[in-house]
Structure formats: C-alpha cells, structure tokens
Design a protein around this motif. Structure first.
Motif, PDB file in Angstrom:
ATOM      1  N   UNK A  46      41.465  27.243  35.706  1.00 53.95           N
ATOM      2  CA  UNK A  46      42.789  26.672  35.448  1.00 53.95           C
ATOM      3  C   UNK A  46      43.879  27.744  35.444  1.00 53.95           C
ATOM      4  N   UNK A  47      43.472  29.017  35.462  1.00 56.06           N
ATOM      5  CA  UNK A  47      44.459  30.105  35.537  1.00 56.06           C
ATOM      6  C   UNK A  47      45.129  30.086  36.909  1.00 56.06           C
ATOM      7  N   UNK A  48      46.353  30.550  36.992  1.00 60.16           N
ATOM      8  CA  UNK A  48      47.021  30.623  38.297  1.00 60.16           C
ATOM      9  C   UNK A  48      46.216  31.499  39.269  1.00 60.16           C
ATOM     10  N   UNK A  77      46.701  35.247  39.207  1.00 59.56           N
ATOM     11  CA  UNK A  77      46.060  35.941  38.080  1.00 59.56           C
ATOM     12  C   UNK A  77      44.566  36.119  38.343  1.00 59.56           C
ATOM     13  N   UNK A  78      43.924  35.106  38.920  1.00 60.27           N
ATOM     14  CA  UNK A  78      42.497  35.229  39.246  1.00 60.27           C
ATOM     15  C   UNK A  78      42.289  36.281  40.329  1.00 60.27           C
ATOM     16  N   UNK A  79      43.203  36.343  41.308  1.00 58.53           N
ATOM     17  CA  UNK A  79      43.107  37.367  42.362  1.00 58.53           C
ATOM     18  C   UNK A  79      43.249  38.766  41.765  1.00 58.53           C
ATOM     19  N   UNK A  80      44.149  38.931  40.801  1.00 60.12           N
ATOM     20  CA  UNK A  80      44.340  40.226  40.154  1.00 60.12           C
ATOM     21  C   UNK A  80      43.075  40.629  39.385  1.00 60.12           C
ATOM     22  N   UNK A  81      42.426  39.685  38.765  1.00 58.25           N
ATOM     23  CA  UNK A  81      41.183  39.968  38.037  1.00 58.25           C
ATOM     24  C   UNK A  81      40.089  40.382  39.021  1.00 58.25           C
ATOM     25  N   UNK A  82      39.987  39.680  40.139  1.00 56.31           N
ATOM     26  CA  UNK A  82      38.989  40.022  41.161  1.00 56.31           C
ATOM     27  C   UNK A  82      39.228  41.423  41.685  1.00 56.31           C
ATOM     28  N   UNK A  83      40.497  41.746  41.932  1.00 60.32           N
ATOM     29  CA  UNK A  83      40.846  43.075  42.442  1.00 60.32           C
ATOM     30  C   UNK A  83      40.514  44.149  41.399  1.00 60.32           C
ATOM     31  N   UNK A  84      40.809  43.864  40.132  1.00 61.70           N
ATOM     32  CA  UNK A  84      40.513  44.819  39.058  1.00 61.70           C
ATOM     33  C   UNK A  84      39.027  45.113  38.977  1.00 61.70           C
TER      34      UNK A  84
END
Length: 184
Positions: free
Chosen positions: A167-169, A172-179
């Motif tokens: 449900x996160x934008x 934000x999920x892409x940034x987490x994956x990249x991190x």
C-alpha cells in the motif's frame, strides 16, 4: 420417564442418553453422559481465516467431532499440521524432517516450538492403523490453538505485512529496493 428440569425444559432419561427441548425454539438436544451430541455445538476456537481450504475442512471437521471424539479431533488436527507443512513448502511425509527444513530456512523459534509440540503430543498418531488412546479434550483443544498459532505466524502475519508494504507509494517501494540492492 419425563422429568421437568425447569425453565420450560423437559428431559427423558434413557441410561446415559437424554433429550431436552429448548425453551426458546422448542428444538431437541440429544445428550449422552452430560455431553451434547446433537446439535453439533463446539467450544473449540474457530479456524484462522487464512488457512487453506483443505486444512480448514480438517479443522472444521475436528471442531464438529470434538465433543463426541476428542481422539478423532486430535488426529485430524495432526493431519492439518502436516498439510500446513506442505503449504509451507515441505513434503509433509515426516513432520520432524519438515520442521528441520523450516528451521534451516529461518523458521522463528516460537513457530518451531509450536510445531514440535504438535509432533511430540501423540507422535505418529495419524499413521494408518494407529491412534493415541491417551488423547483427550485438553489435548485436542491445545492442538486447535497450535494450528491457529502456526497459521497466524506463517500465513496471516506475512500476508498483513505484505498488504501494508504494497500500500506504500511505488516511489517509496522503489527507493527501498534500491537501498537494499547489493552494491555494484
């Protein structure tokens, strides 16, 4: 012989068997040695809503026979645990081996303890031709709780966390994956 048991109920005694009639709906209830045998009334907890259908069927059948056959209910619940191991990616042939493989894959200690408790409480009771004659209502009630505990920890909680995360934008999920990506 008819006996009035008060509050609009009457009961007929037949050597351990009895029938009573509800004062609200006038429907009968059949008893044997102080246990209701019809209609099916179960005090066992309801199944976890995330249990797969085939496991829920075994759980519900165990609930329906708990009063008449605690040993049968316990056997069905052990079978449900074996099916749950299959649902979790294991062969389901030997619960001890399944638990060992789940532990190797990072199974939480609390779920391991729950699964081992099921394994130890009446080991081998669902194999053809055997049943643990010591099983009773308390054993079966414990097994109901353990099945639901494992389902909550291994199915419901991961599903809930996944639902929250998705449900996160997307940004934000892409940034987490990249991190979390390994350095290149």
């Amino acid at each position: 012989m008819e006996v009035n048991v008060g509050r609009g109920l009457s009961q007929y005694d037949l050597a351990g068997f009895a029938v009573s009639f509800c004062f609200h709906c006038s429907e009968p209830a059949f008893w044997y040695n102080s246990n209701v045998i019809f209609p099916d009334i179960s005090t066992a907890e309801l199944p976890n809503g995330d249990l797969p259908d085939d496991i829920r069927e075994d759980f519900d059948e165990a609930r329906s026979i708990l009063g008449r056959s605690p040993r049968g209910a316990a056997a069905l619940l052990r079978l449900a645990i074996q099916k749950l191991c299959i649902h979790l990616g294991q062969p389901g042939k030997n619960i001890n081996d399944d638990i060992k493989a789940l532990v190797a894959n990072g199974l939480s200690p609390s779920v391991q303890m729950a699964l081992d408790s099921v394994r130890v409480i009446g080991n081998d009771a669902v194999h053809p031709g055997t049943i643990d004659l010591r099983d009773n209502r308390d054993t079966a009630t414990t097994l109901f709780r353990l099945v639901n505990f494992v389902a909550a920890k291994m199915i419901s909680e991961p599903k809930e966390v996944s639902d929250i995360f998705t449900s996160l934008p997307q940004s934000k999920r892409d940034a987490i994956t990249k991190r979390d990506a390994p350095p290149t």
